[in-house]
Motif scaffolding. Sequence first.
Motif, mmCIF file in Angstrom:
data_model
loop_
_atom_site.group_PDB
_atom_site.id
_atom_site.type_symbol
_atom_site.label_atom_id
_atom_site.label_comp_id
_atom_site.label_asym_id
_atom_site.label_seq_id
_atom_site.Cartn_x
_atom_site.Cartn_y
_atom_site.Cartn_z
ATOM 1 N N THR A 1 3.395 4.462 -2.115
ATOM 2 C CA THR A 1 4.540 3.589 -2.349
ATOM 3 C C THR A 1 4.401 2.393 -1.396
ATOM 4 N N PRO A 2 4.585 1.175 -1.891
ATOM 5 C CA PRO A 2 4.426 0.015 -1.015
ATOM 6 C C PRO A 2 5.341 0.105 0.205
ATOM 7 N N SER A 3 4.881 -0.452 1.320
ATOM 8 C CA SER A 3 5.682 -0.353 2.540
ATOM 9 C C SER A 3 6.675 -1.510 2.625
ATOM 10 N N THR B 1 6.958 -3.497 5.062
ATOM 11 C CA THR B 1 6.323 -4.687 5.625
ATOM 12 C C THR B 1 5.743 -5.547 4.504
ATOM 13 N N GLN B 2 5.134 -4.848 3.534
ATOM 14 C CA GLN B 2 4.586 -5.626 2.412
ATOM 15 C C GLN B 2 5.697 -6.173 1.522
ATOM 16 N N HIS B 3 6.730 -5.352 1.330
ATOM 17 C CA HIS B 3 7.814 -5.737 0.427
ATOM 18 C C HIS B 3 9.161 -5.563 1.130
ATOM 19 N N PRO B 4 9.603 -6.577 1.821
ATOM 20 C CA PRO B 4 10.841 -6.427 2.614
ATOM 21 C C PRO B 4 12.044 -6.003 1.778
#
Length: 987
Positions: free
Chosen positions: A93-95, A97-100
Amino acid sequence: MAVSWQPSVLTNGRTGPAKQVNNNFVTSVDLTRRQKFHPVSIAGTKRAFAETDAEGGAAQFSRQNDTEIRASKIVECSDEHVEEVQPYRPGSTPSVTQHPLLSLRHPSYDLPKQLVENFAGLGVHVIYPWQSSCLMRSGVLSQAKNLVYTAPTGGGKSLVADVVLLKKVLQNPAKKALLVLPYVALVQEKTKWLRRLVEGLRREECSEGPGMNAQKSRSPEITVVSFYGGSKSKATWSDCDVAVCTIEKANMLVNSAIEEGTIGDLGIVVCDELHMLDDEHRGYIFELMLTKLMCLQLGIQVVGMSATLANPEVLADWLRAKFFVAKYRPIPIHEHLVYENTIYPSANSKEFLKTASQLTSSDPTQRPSQPTRIIEKSLYQELSNPLTNAVVALAAETAEQGYGALVFCNSRASSQAIACLIAKTLHHIPASAEVTERRIDVLASLQALPGGFEPCLSDTVPSGVGFHHAGLTIEERDIIAEAYDNGTLKVIVATCSLAAGINLPARRVILNSARMGRDMVGPAMLRQMRGRAGRKGKDEIGETFLCCQKIELEPVAELLEAELPAVMSCLTPEKRGIKRAILETISTRMISTYEGLQEYAQNSLLWHTAPNHKMVLDMLDAAIVSLLKDKLIEVTEYDTYAPTALGNAIVASGLTPEDGLFVHADLRQALSSFVMDSEMHLFYLFTPIPHQTQSFATTSEVAWPTFRSLLEQLDDPSLRALRLIGINPALVNQLANSGLDNLPERTEDELRTARIYRRVYSTFALRDICNETPINTISLKYNLPRGTIQNLAQTCHGFAAGMIKFCQRMATPISHCAPDQSRNHDESTIGPDAQLIGAGTPARPTITNSEASGFSMLAAVLEHMQSRLYAGARADLLEMAQVTFVKGRMARLLYENGFKSVRALSEADAKKDILPIMMGISGWKLKQIQRDVNRSAAEEGDAEAGDLYEMRKRKLEEKLLRKAEIMVRSAAVIYEREVLRTADFEE
Ligand SMILES: Nc1ncnc2c1ncn2[C@@H]1O[C@H](COP(=O)(O)OP(=O)(O)OP(=O)(O)O)[C@@H](O)[C@H]1O
């Protein structure tokens, strides 16, 4: 078989030699210590043939005793076909940090810090990308844009609705939220969840807006209240910020808010399981409610969600909503087809279909896809059927590995039978001391239930297996579900109702055929069942196994291929029609003109799904004519439509026009000749109309010989009451002798007669409930499950409240407002040229004064009876029955032991005075414990049986003492309140 607490002597070479330890008591703790038991992931883990061989395989086991059988081993086919199972990896799952935007702290969501922390406290630290995208759809969070969305089961739909709903309530302190769910269990679960979510949250200060005065007098904390039929909560609409309701209650709340002019306080309505719109029995009320909201155009935000919507775009169009479709499932599910002891992978339904057709094909070139695992055949008689063998082996394997399995069966009987088989195979698997203790607690809780419990659970619970179906009481079902949820039980075998009604996840979902009763389940139900596999936070993967017989392969494959049916309106003439809808809008004074009604029809789902609109308008005209004919509405002197007292009473009591007319005829008859010297007439008026109770006293379930013997035992006044209602004992006798099941139901009159007989049959059971007959006894008397009897009692609570409202409304004169004075929402459409169907119809003569006062008297009498119904006790015990846990039989016993008032109980010593009475009630439980212990002592030569008995008795005592203490405290609170009230009155 009765419960045996020490996990019997070992019979398996792996854990100890059979029968060698006679006279040496082996506790489960000893077993756990001895056993080398390493839970590992099941899927994708190979078990070597050698291991099976070393133990001789299932085939070499011979029966050691009646309580044990061995589940067949499941072996891998070959290396190359071992299924690779990819467990869930959080890293995928995207983090943030990558996806605020995956953090709820992001300013775009503008949520209070406390709410974000509460979400985190409940395990939601990062939201899924689809949840974020859905929330960020323009207008969803800010401008009250309506929203319809779908995501797979377990995909996290609720979070989106929770955020939108709470934001609305927090930022608009004058507004309330309605959250609508189809089942009481879901309402209760959701209420608990929301209460945890709003802990420490406060509404924002606000000085303006309608409803603010009322809001200011309340605490700034968010109040979440649940509303459902049979709930004893006294909370009202004005007391709460968030109302979590069943569909019927939500519609009634909306109706009264429209009538009282407080509908403007409603800010948002969230509808979970929106596909229920399709349900002819209950779902159509969803449509009535939503159509009213669409028609009102008051800016009330509507959010609808479901996992099984085939046509979200149609629903979105109807609800003027944005729509969003998510395919994301955080925990992957691995699906399998099991057939003739062989497990095939079926990654998707297409593959399943291919596998199924290959398996049934006579064409030798059609080679079936390779199986992944084989279930060994069993030599045990009970497991000779490959379907049963597979189900039991898969469930036992899951439990042995320490995971949870949900098994779905097509009937109550088969769920119990399969649960017993699985329990027998798990009998030899030792549990830890802690789990054993917890299972003892579960049995003690079941034993302490006043309504009794299904004895078969004593056989299954010790092995970590439970079953769950509508024949059990709610309390039994709750105990089993909770024990499964906290890991005390490893397997639940259930009917399909569990999939729809409760949120219980499992590592494995095993379907023992895909049938409900004799019919195939629908595609939506199938999804619900399979969707229980693999829940976020609980499992890393989910697995489903659809086990079927050869003859079922094709229909099962078709079922899997079947598209979800499009959700259609239930207001069509073949289903529920539009009459109730029209009556509601007129009765609540929402609409009074023909144009207004046309506008209403245009706002219905029916309009959006009907093949042509003329048909809808024709239906509308026919409904108006019929309502005028039935005298439920009338044309006023201002040439508008208005409800009659009867129409108004029907809507207020939540009845359909047809049921309302039926009830009205009965009540009028009661008014003209009420049999006062028997309670039978009153009980009858409280008995729900047969199709409302669904399972009780449907035509086929009236046992005429039982009916006849019930009539024979009646005293004269009661018999007179029943004759007056329309019962002919000679006809009952004739039916009992003829062995026929049904009364004819071809004409209106026959239908009415059949309804009366069925309703009276239920009345007998209701009378038993109110006369403190234990639920077990009633269940035996009518040969019906305890759950069905309890369901009747609960339906009666809601129905009784409706009857009281009905009588109160009939006693209240109706005034017709001139158009310019009314609170109508359609004033603008009333004009001199307004077309009016039925104009010139003579108005119904208003209700006479004596009729009105008769209804008022009836309302008062029914109110008194309602308290008895709640208490399940005779009139002399009503006061005591207000106390927590003091219902029916307990109230009677306390009374007979000298605790005749709440005051006396409040002064009692829980341990010295109350506990012995409660232990007295539980005498049969102690006897049962003694029997169980003696039996296992005899079987196993157990020298320490006495200790075991004492331990279980102590447990029961502890539990009952806790209850006794609560009872005394509750009595003290009630008594204090009473003293204060009297003091106020005297001042
Ligand atoms: N972003 C998230 N992070 C962690 N857990 C989550 C997240 N979203 C939802 N969950 C959890 O996942 C579980 C399933 O979520 P939820 O009940 O909302 O699913 P659903 O789509 O409504 O399923 P169903 O159709 O079965 O009702 C819940 O325990 C929920 O708390």
